[in-house]
Design a protein around this motif. Structure first.
Motif, PDB file in Angstrom:
ATOM      1  N   ALA A   1       0.659   4.674  -4.420  1.00  0.00           N
ATOM      2  CA  ALA A   1      -0.349   3.686  -4.016  1.00  0.00           C
ATOM      3  C   ALA A   1      -0.086   2.355  -4.703  1.00  0.00           C
ATOM      4  O   ALA A   1       0.555   2.296  -5.755  1.00  0.00           O
ATOM      5  N   CYS A   2      -0.608   1.265  -4.100  1.00  0.00           N
ATOM      6  CA  CYS A   2      -0.439  -0.056  -4.726  1.00  0.00           C
ATOM      7  C   CYS A   2      -1.266  -0.130  -5.999  1.00  0.00           C
ATOM      8  O   CYS A   2      -2.237   0.590  -6.181  1.00  0.00           O
TER       9      CYS A   2
ATOM     10  N   ALA B   1       0.830  -1.203   0.000  1.00  0.00           N
ATOM     11  CA  ALA B   1       0.000   0.000   0.000  1.00  0.00           C
ATOM     12  C   ALA B   1       0.864   1.252   0.000  1.00  0.00           C
ATOM     13  O   ALA B   1       2.023   1.219   0.433  1.00  0.00           O
ATOM     14  N   GLY B   2       0.309   2.365  -0.456  1.00  0.00           N
ATOM     15  CA  GLY B   2       0.990   3.642  -0.351  1.00  0.00           C
ATOM     16  C   GLY B   2       1.340   3.908   1.109  1.00  0.00           C
ATOM     17  O   GLY B   2       0.496   3.734   1.988  1.00  0.00           O
TER      18      GLY B   2
END
Length: 127
Positions: A125-126, A85-86
């Protein structure tokens, strides 16, 4: 020569080595921690591939701490890195070339070094 098998195991923060846990605690909260490691010979390679194919949970911390080679670390990152994740973290040990390539990509920054472990933080972000 066959490529090494990998395993993926969801971890809890208290199960991490103390120094790593102290460094990552402020950044991961209650998020998911996944450790990818070189499998013992009895590991089922199909279960790893199935886990990669079925995974849908963003990661707060991805651990690639015990690859048996740089290529194993690269493969583990290719399988799981897009789920970070981010703001999430990536911990690498014994993967200096991978570390450099990831930093050059611009999506991560060096956050901390704990002994031989380099911890990077994802800026984007992912996927």
């Amino acid at each position: 020569m066959t490529s090494p098998m990998l395993t993926a195991v969801v971890r809890e923060l208290p199960a991490l080595p103390e120094q790593i846990a102290d460094a990552v605690r402020p950044y991961i909260g209650n998020g998911t921690i996944l450790e990818v490691a070189t499998a013992v010979e009895s590991a089922d390679p199909n279960s790893y591939r199935e886990a990669v194919a079925a995974w849908r949970t963003p990661l707060r911390l991805l651990l690639i701490l015990d690859p048996d080679s740089e290529s194993t670390a690269t493969r583990a990152y290719a399988d799981w890195g897009h789920w970070i994740a981010g703001g999430g973290l990536l911990a690498l040990r014994n993967a200096d070339d991978l570390h450099r390539r990831i930093l050059l990509g611009g999506k991560y920054r060096d956050l901390a070094t704990v002994g031989p472990v380099r911890i990077l933080q994802r800026l984007a972000a992912c996927n």
